[in-house]
Design a protein around this motif. Sequence first.
Motif, short mmCIF file in Angstrom:
data_model
loop_
_atom_site.label_atom_id
_atom_site.label_comp_id
_atom_site.label_asym_id
_atom_site.label_seq_id
_atom_site.Cartn_x
_atom_site.Cartn_y
_atom_site.Cartn_z
N ILE A 109 33.19 77.03 53.57
CA ILE A 109 33.73 77.96 52.50
C ILE A 109 34.98 78.45 52.64
N PHE A 110 35.15 79.04 53.97
CA PHE A 110 36.36 79.62 54.64
C PHE A 110 37.57 78.73 54.81
N LEU A 111 37.11 77.34 55.19
CA LEU A 111 38.09 76.36 55.03
C LEU A 111 38.56 75.92 53.88
N LEU A 112 37.69 75.85 52.81
CA LEU A 112 38.11 75.85 51.48
C LEU A 112 39.17 76.69 51.01
N LEU A 113 38.87 77.92 51.21
CA LEU A 113 39.75 79.00 50.86
C LEU A 113 41.07 78.81 51.39
N LEU A 114 41.06 78.69 52.91
CA LEU A 114 42.40 78.44 53.67
C LEU A 114 43.13 77.35 52.84
N ILE A 115 42.38 76.19 52.82
CA ILE A 115 43.01 75.34 51.85
C ILE A 115 43.81 75.47 50.71
N SER A 116 43.16 76.21 49.89
CA SER A 116 43.53 76.50 48.40
C SER A 116 44.63 77.49 48.47
N VAL A 117 44.57 78.63 49.28
CA VAL A 117 45.38 79.63 49.64
C VAL A 117 46.83 79.17 50.13
N THR A 118 46.77 78.19 51.16
CA THR A 118 48.19 77.72 51.64
C THR A 118 48.64 76.85 50.50
N GLY A 119 47.88 76.16 49.80
CA GLY A 119 48.31 75.06 48.91
C GLY A 119 49.17 75.86 47.66
N LEU A 120 48.45 76.93 47.42
CA LEU A 120 48.95 77.66 46.11
C LEU A 120 50.21 78.42 46.75
N LEU A 123 39.15 76.44 43.64
CA LEU A 123 38.82 76.59 44.96
C LEU A 123 38.88 77.90 45.86
N ILE A 124 39.74 78.90 44.83
CA ILE A 124 39.83 80.16 45.28
C ILE A 124 38.48 80.96 44.78
N ILE A 125 38.39 80.87 43.53
CA ILE A 125 37.20 81.53 42.48
C ILE A 125 35.95 81.23 43.31
N GLY A 126 35.70 79.88 43.35
CA GLY A 126 34.23 79.14 43.68
C GLY A 126 34.07 79.64 45.21
N PHE A 152 32.67 76.00 40.09
CA PHE A 152 34.33 76.25 40.07
C PHE A 152 34.61 75.40 41.47
N THR A 153 33.79 75.58 42.48
CA THR A 153 34.28 74.96 43.88
C THR A 153 34.35 73.31 43.79
N MET A 154 33.11 72.81 42.98
CA MET A 154 33.04 71.11 42.92
C MET A 154 34.21 70.75 42.24
N TYR A 155 34.54 71.20 41.04
CA TYR A 155 35.47 70.83 40.16
C TYR A 155 36.78 71.37 40.47
N GLY A 156 37.01 72.33 41.19
CA GLY A 156 38.33 72.58 41.88
C GLY A 156 38.48 71.57 42.71
N PHE A 157 37.81 71.15 43.67
CA PHE A 157 37.87 70.13 44.58
C PHE A 157 38.35 68.83 43.97
N LEU A 158 37.53 68.60 42.94
CA LEU A 158 37.83 67.15 42.46
C LEU A 158 39.25 67.35 41.66
N LEU A 159 39.53 68.27 40.86
CA LEU A 159 41.01 68.66 40.34
C LEU A 159 42.15 68.46 41.35
N CYS A 160 41.94 68.79 42.55
CA CYS A 160 42.87 68.88 43.57
C CYS A 160 42.82 67.35 43.98
N PHE A 161 41.78 66.52 44.33
CA PHE A 161 41.89 65.26 44.62
C PHE A 161 42.47 64.34 43.34
N ALA A 162 42.29 64.88 42.31
CA ALA A 162 43.02 64.14 41.14
C ALA A 162 44.62 64.33 41.02
N ALA A 163 44.78 65.55 41.70
CA ALA A 163 46.30 65.72 41.69
C ALA A 163 46.91 65.10 42.63
N THR A 164 46.32 64.79 43.80
CA THR A 164 46.86 63.86 44.99
C THR A 164 46.92 62.44 44.39
#
Length: 379
Positions: free
Chosen positions: A309-320, A278-281, A233-245
Amino acid sequence: MNIKANNIIPVVQLTENEEQVKQALQICNACRYCETFCAVFPAMTKRLEFTQADIHYMANLCHNCGACLHACQYAPPHEFGVNIPQVMAQVRLETYQKFAVPASFGSIYKKTGISLVSAMSVLFFLIMLGGVLLNGTNLLGLYQGDFYAIFRHNFLAVLFGSVFILVFVLLGLGIAKFWKRISKIIPEGVEQPDILQASKNVLTLKYLDGGHGKGCNEEDDRYTQIRRVFHHFTMYGFLLCFAATSVATMYHYFLGLQAPYAYSSLPVILGTLGGSGLIIGPIGLLYLNIKRHPLHGDVKQKPMDRGFIFLLLLISVTGLLLLAFRDTSAMALLLIAHLATVMTFFLTIPFGKFAHGFYRSAALLKFAVEERIAKHHSK
Ligand code: SF4
Ligand code: SF4
């Protein structure tokens, strides 16, 4: 095939942690009970002795699944005290520090915990907030999701683009140093099948299955695939966000399509899926990190693990949240908060847990080369 590395690499003084790995591997090499587990054991059985480069290589091959600790008859409280995942984790942290570029920044690896990433995020938030206020922008205005009414597109592209390039150059130089060190003991070069095999092992997180396919050990002797699932979830979540950008950047520069994009557009769909991953993972990984058996891993790495892990959560929560409230008066503040967390992430890329994926990928590539050569010699 036995690899006699000492003929090629001069003997160097091992650190205390490296010495512990060497001693544990010497016991394992006599025991070989875990031969069918992860890639570490086939790599180990190819060696009669272990140089510092071998130890760095094998420490980064270990995925810290815990299987060989729970299977080991010599694990603590046995007097041998064999704890492969722990000693490997200790050396992994040393390798990140040793190969960091610039070298003097290596000690940051031990500091990128929750406190530091929170402090950096707050600092960047305040700096950006100050910039916006100085610019005379109405912080609580309605902008219909137009982020570039707060920060100009070119300003964001140059600032974040240049930092992104700089940190990846630094990380790349560190990985190159690591690769140079460990690949000295590869007599032949890397071939295409090695790259394919290593890529498959990275993309499937193969060795988070314990090597036997049943998964990792967490707090007890039960096997579970749950850590592998949350990693995915974390790795592909990150890759999908990268793809979105990346898609949004192409829309902007090549198709002349300006943000904000519709909820049904490709960048928003990719970003929403990635942000959800990036929230679930990270929530799952944080839970497992807190619950894990105390003998697993290295206590010195926990701050770095949890900070990342905490930073990834902050990024995804603020992004959503930004996506959900982009049409409201909260947009400017949410945008600043999201950009502050992204900037913190970018700056910690070469000095935080993010680097582990690259070190492990390099070790898996070397493993693929060694396996191919071993098969060739056995024919
Ligand atoms: S971890 Fe323990 S059981 Fe496994 S090979 Fe090493 S010594 Fe043997
Ligand atoms: S990946 Fe798992 S089985 Fe392999 S060395 Fe590490 S902890 Fe042991």
